[in-house]
Structures are given as structure tokens and as C-alpha cells.
Design a protein around this motif. Structure first.
Motif, mmCIF file in Angstrom:
data_model
loop_
_atom_site.group_PDB
_atom_site.id
_atom_site.type_symbol
_atom_site.label_atom_id
_atom_site.label_comp_id
_atom_site.label_asym_id
_atom_site.label_seq_id
_atom_site.Cartn_x
_atom_site.Cartn_y
_atom_site.Cartn_z
ATOM 1 N N SER A 131 -95.206 -100.098 -18.055
ATOM 2 C CA SER A 131 -96.529 -99.510 -17.874
ATOM 3 C C SER A 131 -96.664 -98.921 -16.473
ATOM 4 C CB SER A 131 -97.616 -100.574 -18.090
ATOM 5 O OG SER A 131 -98.905 -100.063 -17.800
ATOM 6 N N ARG A 132 -97.524 -97.910 -16.353
ATOM 7 C CA ARG A 132 -97.810 -97.330 -15.040
ATOM 8 C C ARG A 132 -98.957 -98.041 -14.346
ATOM 9 N NH1 ARG A 132 -99.345 -91.737 -14.893
ATOM 10 N NH2 ARG A 132 -100.137 -91.858 -17.021
ATOM 11 N N LEU A 133 -99.515 -99.066 -14.988
ATOM 12 C CA LEU A 133 -100.611 -99.835 -14.405
ATOM 13 C C LEU A 133 -100.280 -101.315 -14.470
ATOM 14 C CD1 LEU A 133 -103.483 -100.138 -13.266
ATOM 15 C CD2 LEU A 133 -104.323 -100.098 -15.638
ATOM 16 N N ALA A 161 -93.214 -91.338 -3.175
ATOM 17 C CA ALA A 161 -94.258 -91.521 -2.175
ATOM 18 C C ALA A 161 -95.056 -92.762 -2.530
ATOM 19 C CB ALA A 161 -95.181 -90.303 -2.121
ATOM 20 N N GLN A 162 -95.591 -93.431 -1.515
ATOM 21 C CA GLN A 162 -96.351 -94.663 -1.722
ATOM 22 C C GLN A 162 -97.565 -94.678 -0.797
ATOM 23 O OE1 GLN A 162 -93.334 -97.552 -0.764
ATOM 24 N NE2 GLN A 162 -92.628 -97.718 -2.878
ATOM 25 N N TRP A 163 -98.667 -95.191 -1.314
ATOM 26 C CA TRP A 163 -99.896 -95.301 -0.532
ATOM 27 C C TRP A 163 -100.493 -96.681 -0.750
ATOM 28 C CZ3 TRP A 163 -101.458 -91.263 2.575
ATOM 29 C CH2 TRP A 163 -100.820 -90.037 2.349
ATOM 30 N N PHE A 164 -101.010 -97.254 0.321
ATOM 31 C CA PHE A 164 -101.592 -98.590 0.292
ATOM 32 C C PHE A 164 -103.072 -98.483 0.661
ATOM 33 C CE2 PHE A 164 -102.761 -102.601 2.307
ATOM 34 C CZ PHE A 164 -102.206 -103.552 1.456
ATOM 35 N N VAL A 165 -103.947 -98.928 -0.236
ATOM 36 C CA VAL A 165 -105.384 -98.851 -0.007
ATOM 37 C C VAL A 165 -105.932 -100.280 0.095
ATOM 38 C CG1 VAL A 165 -107.596 -97.958 -0.803
ATOM 39 C CG2 VAL A 165 -105.477 -96.710 -1.337
ATOM 40 N N ASP A 166 -106.373 -100.651 1.284
ATOM 41 C CA ASP A 166 -106.929 -101.981 1.538
ATOM 42 C C ASP A 166 -108.402 -101.981 1.146
ATOM 43 O OD1 ASP A 166 -107.733 -104.429 2.448
ATOM 44 O OD2 ASP A 166 -107.374 -104.015 4.567
ATOM 45 N N LEU A 167 -108.727 -102.642 0.047
ATOM 46 C CA LEU A 167 -110.099 -102.621 -0.459
ATOM 47 C C LEU A 167 -110.995 -103.662 0.199
ATOM 48 C CD1 LEU A 167 -109.402 -102.041 -4.266
ATOM 49 C CD2 LEU A 167 -109.774 -100.369 -2.444
ATOM 50 N N GLY A 178 -100.469 -85.976 -7.182
ATOM 51 C CA GLY A 178 -99.682 -85.402 -8.262
ATOM 52 C C GLY A 178 -98.410 -84.726 -7.799
ATOM 53 N N GLY A 179 -97.579 -84.360 -8.777
ATOM 54 C CA GLY A 179 -96.392 -83.565 -8.507
ATOM 55 C C GLY A 179 -95.134 -84.326 -8.172
ATOM 56 N N ARG A 180 -95.229 -85.638 -8.042
ATOM 57 C CA ARG A 180 -94.041 -86.449 -7.770
ATOM 58 C C ARG A 180 -94.316 -87.887 -8.178
ATOM 59 N NH1 ARG A 180 -94.127 -86.813 -1.125
ATOM 60 N NH2 ARG A 180 -96.384 -87.090 -0.864
ATOM 61 N N ARG A 181 -93.269 -88.708 -8.142
ATOM 62 C CA ARG A 181 -93.435 -90.124 -8.497
ATOM 63 C C ARG A 181 -94.128 -90.828 -7.324
ATOM 64 N NH1 ARG A 181 -87.621 -92.311 -9.265
ATOM 65 N NH2 ARG A 181 -87.561 -91.344 -7.214
ATOM 66 N N THR A 182 -95.341 -91.256 -7.578
ATOM 67 C CA THR A 182 -96.148 -91.834 -6.510
ATOM 68 C C THR A 182 -96.667 -93.199 -6.924
ATOM 69 O OG1 THR A 182 -96.867 -89.635 -5.796
ATOM 70 C CG2 THR A 182 -98.185 -91.505 -5.059
ATOM 71 N N LEU A 183 -96.605 -94.147 -6.015
ATOM 72 C CA LEU A 183 -97.180 -95.470 -6.221
ATOM 73 C C LEU A 183 -98.402 -95.619 -5.328
ATOM 74 C CD1 LEU A 183 -97.030 -98.442 -7.328
ATOM 75 C CD2 LEU A 183 -95.739 -98.976 -5.238
ATOM 76 N N ALA A 203 -108.776 -92.669 -14.376
ATOM 77 C CA ALA A 203 -108.915 -91.226 -14.198
ATOM 78 C C ALA A 203 -107.692 -90.614 -13.532
ATOM 79 C CB ALA A 203 -110.165 -90.932 -13.375
ATOM 80 N N LEU A 204 -107.142 -91.296 -12.539
ATOM 81 C CA LEU A 204 -105.981 -90.751 -11.830
ATOM 82 C C LEU A 204 -104.724 -90.813 -12.686
ATOM 83 C CD1 LEU A 204 -106.605 -92.238 -8.267
ATOM 84 C CD2 LEU A 204 -106.880 -89.858 -8.996
ATOM 85 N N LEU A 205 -104.556 -91.879 -13.433
ATOM 86 C CA LEU A 205 -103.386 -91.988 -14.303
ATOM 87 C C LEU A 205 -103.414 -90.910 -15.384
ATOM 88 C CD1 LEU A 205 -103.215 -95.872 -14.637
ATOM 89 C CD2 LEU A 205 -101.464 -94.414 -13.602
ATOM 90 N N GLU A 206 -104.603 -90.553 -15.839
ATOM 91 C CA GLU A 206 -104.730 -89.491 -16.839
ATOM 92 C C GLU A 206 -104.364 -88.137 -16.260
ATOM 93 O OE1 GLU A 206 -108.156 -87.541 -19.777
ATOM 94 O OE2 GLU A 206 -108.540 -89.419 -18.690
ATOM 95 N N ARG A 207 -104.683 -87.910 -14.983
ATOM 96 C CA ARG A 207 -104.457 -86.614 -14.356
ATOM 97 C C ARG A 207 -103.062 -86.472 -13.754
ATOM 98 N NH1 ARG A 207 -109.795 -87.503 -14.217
ATOM 99 N NH2 ARG A 207 -111.259 -85.740 -14.086
ATOM 100 N N CYS A 208 -102.431 -87.578 -13.368
ATOM 101 C CA CYS A 208 -101.169 -87.527 -12.619
ATOM 102 C C CYS A 208 -100.057 -88.200 -13.418
ATOM 103 C CB CYS A 208 -101.330 -88.211 -11.262
ATOM 104 S SG CYS A 208 -102.694 -87.577 -10.275
ATOM 105 N N ALA A 209 -99.186 -87.391 -14.000
ATOM 106 C CA ALA A 209 -98.153 -87.939 -14.886
ATOM 107 C C ALA A 209 -97.158 -88.826 -14.149
ATOM 108 C CB ALA A 209 -97.420 -86.794 -15.579
ATOM 109 N N GLY A 210 -96.921 -88.554 -12.876
ATOM 110 C CA GLY A 210 -95.929 -89.333 -12.136
ATOM 111 C C GLY A 210 -96.495 -90.510 -11.374
ATOM 112 N N LEU A 211 -97.775 -90.783 -11.563
ATOM 113 C CA LEU A 211 -98.442 -91.838 -10.790
ATOM 114 C C LEU A 211 -98.262 -93.216 -11.413
ATOM 115 C CD1 LEU A 211 -100.430 -92.656 -8.494
ATOM 116 C CD2 LEU A 211 -102.286 -92.234 -10.132
ATOM 117 N N SER A 212 -98.034 -94.214 -10.560
ATOM 118 C CA SER A 212 -98.070 -95.621 -10.952
ATOM 119 C C SER A 212 -99.073 -96.322 -10.048
ATOM 120 C CB SER A 212 -96.695 -96.281 -10.802
ATOM 121 O OG SER A 212 -95.757 -95.708 -11.692
#
Length: 204
Positions: free
Chosen positions: A40-42, A71-77, A108-113, A132-141
């Protein structure tokens, strides 16, 4: 560049967070998360506060940098006080406009976590944004850490339990590692380990 504790971009080969100390134990959890990411991507890591979800997520990202993720991004909530601030916080991390389309374009446009860390107090908003983001970005996890699951379709949940039972020795090693980092002491006696073992059991 490496990402800090409050988010930011990462070099594809760097992982989400630099390792300040070795990860102790958690081999079984790492295997389960790898399987979950393959399915799964989630993926959501659940468990009580302080159990090590953030550290485990950082290790998962570090291992996947370059091989699984470009690419990877970390969001501290933890810095977000209300759900309506979520999109703004993500946009600030990405350096883009505070709009869903702009965030999707940045990811989008690449494999992104994207790691959403400590999502329990904004769980509904995080679930909606992730969907919403998983629907729009095919390479997103998306990898989420939270005290509870988001209960979304397709979500894979990996429970992170305290290091007790068969993992009690790992809990002792982790305790002594942290003690060494703070005190400078590197030699621990058998009596020290026995005392720490009792403390770990009592703190569960």
C-alpha cells in the motif's frame, strides 16, 4: 540537505533524519513496515506516546531513500494546534503555495515519501489530505505515525509495541544507550543491567 525534526527537504540518498544513534531492536517491525509499504502507498504506525514511532519512521525512510523513494519530506504535526493549519504547515515545509493543487504539484512527478509525524490530534484532517494527495500523485507514498489508525480504505497499519517480553533485552540496551549519551558512562555492570531491566518492566 538533511531534514530536521520540524520538516524540510532531503537529499534522495540522505533519508528523512540523520541517525544520531543506532536503532536498537525493531527488526520485526521494520520487516512488517517494508511488507506494508510493498502492499500500500498509505502506512500508519500506531502505538502509545513515547514508544518510538518517530524514530522507527525515520529509520524506514532512511532505508528507503534512493531505493524506494526519490524524494522524502518530514512534516512534524506537533507544531499544529488545529486541523485547519495542516495544509499551511505542509505547504511551508514544501516551500509552495498553501493550496492543495500546489502541494500536489510539488510532490508529483517522482517517487516521493511524505511522513506525517504525530497525527493523532489532527487525524481527520491528515486522512483527508493524504487521500487527496494520493489520488493526485501516482508516485506518492505516505507514512503516518499516530496513537490510532486513520481507518482509511487501503491503509496498512503496523502496531508499534513497547520493547518488552522477548524484546526486553532491547529495551535495556536502549535505556543504557540513552544513559551513556547523557552521562558519558560507557561501562555498565550486570547489576546495572538487572536494575534497568526491573525499571523497564515497572514502567510498562
Amino acid at each position: 540537505v538533511r531534514v530536521g525534526e520540524h520538516g524540510g527537504p532531503v537529499d534522495p540518498a540522505a533519508g528523512v533524519q540523520s541517525r544520531r544513534s543506532a536503532l536498537i531492536g525493531r527488526a520485526a517491525e521494520l520487516d512488517r513496515i517494508a511488507d506494508a509499504r510493498a502492499q500500500s502507498r498509505l502506512v500508519t504506525l500506531t502505538g502509545p506516546a513515547g514508544v518510538g514511532k518517530t524514530r522507527l519512521a525515520a529509520e524506514v525512510a532512511r532505508r528507503g531513500a534512493g531505493s524506494d523513494d526519490d524524494a522524502q519530506w518530514f512534516v512534524d504535526l506537533t507544531v499544529i494546534r488545529s486541523p485547519d493549519r495542516l495544509i499551511g504547515a505542509v505547504a511551508e515545509t514544501l516551500g509552495c503555495a498553501s493550496e492543495l493543487d500546489a502541494i500536489a504539484a510539488a510532490l508529483g512527478g517522482r517517487r516521493t515519501l511524505v511522513v506525517f509525524d504525530n497525527a493523532e490530534h489532527v487525524l481527520g484532517a491528515t486522512a483527508a489530505l493524504a487521500s487527496a494527495l494520493l489520488e493526485r500523485c501516482a508516485g506518492l507514498s505516505v507514512l503516518v505515525t499516530s496513537r490510532e489508525a486513520m481507518r482509511m480504505a487501503g491503509e496498512r497499519v503496523v502496531a508499534v509495541e513497547p520493547l518488552l517480553g522477548g524484546a526486553l533485552d532491547d529495551a535495556v540496551d536502549l535505556f543504557l544507550q540513552r544513559a551513556s549519551e547523557s552521562s558519558g558512562t560507557t561501562a555498565w555492570s550486570d547489576d546495572d543491567r538487572t536494575a534497568v531491566r526491573r525499571l523497564c518492566v515497572a514502567l510498562d
